[in-house]
Design an enzyme around this catalytic site. Structure first.
Site, PDB file in Angstrom:
ATOM      1  N   PRO A  10     -90.964  11.572  -6.472  1.00 25.03           N
ATOM      2  CA  PRO A  10     -91.762  11.274  -5.281  1.00 25.03           C
ATOM      3  C   PRO A  10     -91.005  11.438  -3.965  1.00 25.03           C
ATOM      4  CG  PRO A  10     -91.263   9.266  -6.517  1.00 25.03           C
ATOM      5  CD  PRO A  10     -90.873  10.426  -7.379  1.00 25.03           C
ATOM      6  N   ASN A  11     -91.710  12.019  -3.025  1.00 25.95           N
ATOM      7  CA  ASN A  11     -91.264  12.212  -1.633  1.00 25.95           C
ATOM      8  C   ASN A  11     -90.222  13.321  -1.478  1.00 25.95           C
ATOM      9  OD1 ASN A  11     -92.898  10.031  -0.572  1.00 25.95           O
ATOM     10  ND2 ASN A  11     -91.509   8.677  -1.674  1.00 25.95           N
ATOM     11  N   ARG A  18     -88.022  14.780   5.742  1.00 27.22           N
ATOM     12  CA  ARG A  18     -87.959  13.348   5.453  1.00 27.22           C
ATOM     13  C   ARG A  18     -86.574  12.806   5.802  1.00 27.22           C
ATOM     14  NH1 ARG A  18     -87.023  11.135  -0.700  1.00 27.22           N
ATOM     15  NH2 ARG A  18     -87.261   8.944  -0.165  1.00 27.22           N
ATOM     16  N   TYR A  23     -81.130  12.699   4.088  1.00 26.38           N
ATOM     17  CA  TYR A  23     -81.351  13.750   3.085  1.00 26.38           C
ATOM     18  C   TYR A  23     -81.099  15.171   3.601  1.00 26.38           C
ATOM     19  CZ  TYR A  23     -83.523   9.834   0.635  1.00 26.38           C
ATOM     20  OH  TYR A  23     -83.749   8.620   0.028  1.00 26.38           O
ATOM     21  N   ASN A  72     -84.059  14.252 -10.493  1.00 32.03           N
ATOM     22  CA  ASN A  72     -83.990  13.321  -9.371  1.00 32.03           C
ATOM     23  C   ASN A  72     -85.335  12.613  -9.333  1.00 32.03           C
ATOM     24  OD1 ASN A  72     -83.823  11.855  -7.038  1.00 32.03           O
ATOM     25  ND2 ASN A  72     -83.020  13.535  -5.778  1.00 32.03           N
ATOM     26  N   ALA A  75     -87.483   7.224  -6.037  1.00 30.90           N
ATOM     27  CA  ALA A  75     -87.537   5.758  -6.154  1.00 30.90           C
ATOM     28  C   ALA A  75     -87.910   5.281  -7.560  1.00 30.90           C
ATOM     29  CB  ALA A  75     -88.510   5.191  -5.129  1.00 30.90           C
ATOM     30  N   HIS A  78     -85.339   3.522  -9.827  1.00 28.75           N
ATOM     31  CA  HIS A  78     -85.010   2.103  -9.751  1.00 28.75           C
ATOM     32  C   HIS A  78     -86.048   1.213 -10.434  1.00 28.75           C
ATOM     33  CE1 HIS A  78     -82.333   3.930  -6.914  1.00 28.75           C
ATOM     34  NE2 HIS A  78     -83.319   4.246  -6.097  1.00 28.75           N
ATOM     35  N   ASP A  85     -87.748   5.832 -21.116  1.00 28.84           N
ATOM     36  CA  ASP A  85     -88.182   6.057 -22.495  1.00 28.84           C
ATOM     37  C   ASP A  85     -88.426   7.544 -22.750  1.00 28.84           C
ATOM     38  OD1 ASP A  85     -88.000   3.362 -23.039  1.00 28.84           O
ATOM     39  OD2 ASP A  85     -90.160   2.982 -22.987  1.00 28.84           O
ATOM     40  N   GLU A  96     -78.987  12.803 -14.371  1.00 25.05           N
ATOM     41  CA  GLU A  96     -79.627  12.141 -13.220  1.00 25.05           C
ATOM     42  C   GLU A  96     -78.897  12.561 -11.954  1.00 25.05           C
ATOM     43  OE1 GLU A  96     -79.568   7.849 -13.635  1.00 25.05           O
ATOM     44  OE2 GLU A  96     -79.837   7.554 -11.487  1.00 25.05           O
ATOM     45  N   HIS A  98     -78.827  12.297  -7.488  1.00 28.90           N
ATOM     46  CA  HIS A  98     -79.309  11.781  -6.216  1.00 28.90           C
ATOM     47  C   HIS A  98     -78.591  12.510  -5.097  1.00 28.90           C
ATOM     48  CE1 HIS A  98     -81.461   8.688  -8.280  1.00 28.90           C
ATOM     49  NE2 HIS A  98     -80.377   8.474  -9.012  1.00 28.90           N
ATOM     50  N   ILE A  99     -79.343  12.777  -4.054  1.00 25.29           N
ATOM     51  CA  ILE A  99     -78.787  13.454  -2.885  1.00 25.29           C
ATOM     52  C   ILE A  99     -77.867  12.497  -2.130  1.00 25.29           C
ATOM     53  CG2 ILE A  99     -79.429  14.499  -0.664  1.00 25.29           C
ATOM     54  CD1 ILE A  99     -82.171  15.195  -2.143  1.00 25.29           C
ATOM     55  N   SER A 100     -78.355  11.288  -1.935  1.00 25.21           N
ATOM     56  CA  SER A 100     -77.593  10.287  -1.181  1.00 25.21           C
ATOM     57  C   SER A 100     -76.719   9.467  -2.130  1.00 25.21           C
ATOM     58  CB  SER A 100     -78.564   9.361  -0.437  1.00 25.21           C
ATOM     59  OG  SER A 100     -79.360   8.628  -1.353  1.00 25.21           O
ATOM     60  N   ARG A 105     -76.220   2.277  -0.076  1.00 25.38           N
ATOM     61  CA  ARG A 105     -77.490   1.968   0.594  1.00 25.38           C
ATOM     62  C   ARG A 105     -77.982   0.573   0.177  1.00 25.38           C
ATOM     63  NH1 ARG A 105     -81.347   6.958  -0.089  1.00 25.38           N
ATOM     64  NH2 ARG A 105     -82.439   5.838   1.585  1.00 25.38           N
ATOM     65  N   ARG A 109     -81.320  -0.042  -4.491  1.00 25.12           N
ATOM     66  CA  ARG A 109     -81.016   1.316  -4.969  1.00 25.12           C
ATOM     67  C   ARG A 109     -79.773   1.351  -5.867  1.00 25.12           C
ATOM     68  NH1 ARG A 109     -84.526   4.438  -1.699  1.00 25.12           N
ATOM     69  NH2 ARG A 109     -84.751   3.486   0.336  1.00 25.12           N
TER      70      ARG A 109
HETATM   71  C1  DQA Z   1     -82.861   9.527  -3.978  1.00 28.13           C
HETATM   72  C2  DQA Z   1     -82.430   8.080  -3.792  1.00 28.13           C
HETATM   73  C3  DQA Z   1     -83.589   7.139  -4.084  1.00 28.13           C
HETATM   74  O1  DQA Z   1     -83.163   5.783  -3.892  1.00 28.13           O
HETATM   75  C4  DQA Z   1     -84.736   7.404  -3.135  1.00 28.13           C
HETATM   76  O2  DQA Z   1     -85.820   6.579  -3.440  1.00 28.13           O
HETATM   77  C5  DQA Z   1     -85.132   8.843  -3.131  1.00 28.13           C
HETATM   78  C6  DQA Z   1     -84.091   9.866  -3.147  1.00 28.13           C
HETATM   79  C7  DQA Z   1     -81.746  10.517  -3.570  1.00 28.13           C
HETATM   80  O3  DQA Z   1     -81.842  11.670  -3.984  1.00 28.13           O
HETATM   81  O4  DQA Z   1     -80.818  10.159  -2.847  1.00 28.13           O
HETATM   82  O5  DQA Z   1     -86.305   9.174  -3.039  1.00 28.13           O
HETATM   83  O6  DQA Z   1     -83.151   9.749  -5.350  1.00 28.13           O
END
Ligand code: DQA
Length: 138
Positions: A10-11, A18, A23, A72, A75, A78, A85, A96, A98-100, A105, A109
């Protein structure tokens, strides 16, 4: 040819627009063409969804056929036991990403429902996190 599936949650369709201070300014589509050029020995498929169940369906679809999944989950990382599963249910290893640096943070997270089910975790390197995850499958 190795088959790698990237799944963004998502997002992440809004990358480039964004929260650019977190990001970055680059869209994922632009980054993806660079990735494909960098790994000519791989078929890199890309899927993005804002819907948890659709992400699970994609994991099921590729998870007995592909060589690796780069996930990725945004959210849902979390919160989603259902995604955890799904990762455990398939044969394809999942990394897994994550960009950040989620550990630098908010405290919500710092917890991932997914990490223990994954082969490994790469985070905090910006979009380069995806490249590093693909390297791990080479
Ligand atoms: C994220 C980190 C997550 O906490 C956040 O909700 C995202 C992006 C990252 O790539 O840093 O949507 O997965």
């Amino acid at each position: 040819m190795k088959k790698i599936q990237i799944i963004n949650g998502p997002n992440l369709n809004l990358l480039g627009k964004r929260e650019p201070t977190v990001y970055g300014n680059a869209s994922f589509e632009g980054y993806l063409s660079g990735l494909r050029a960098r790994f000519p020995q791989c078929e890199i498929s890309y899927y993005q969804s804002n819907v948890e169940g659709e992400m699970i369906n994609k994991i099921h679809e590729v998870g007995f056929e592909y060589d690796g999944i780069v996930l990725n989950a945004g959210a849902y990382t979390h919160t989603s036991i259902a995604l955890r599963d799904a990762i455990k249910a398939v044969a394809t290893p999942v990394v897994e990403v994550h960009i950040s640096n989620v550990h630098a943070r908010e405290s919500f997270r710092h917890v991932s429902m997914l990490s223990a089910a994954c082969r490994g975790v790469i985070l905090g390197f910006g979009l380069d996190s995806y490249r590093l995850a693909i390297e791990s499958f080479m």
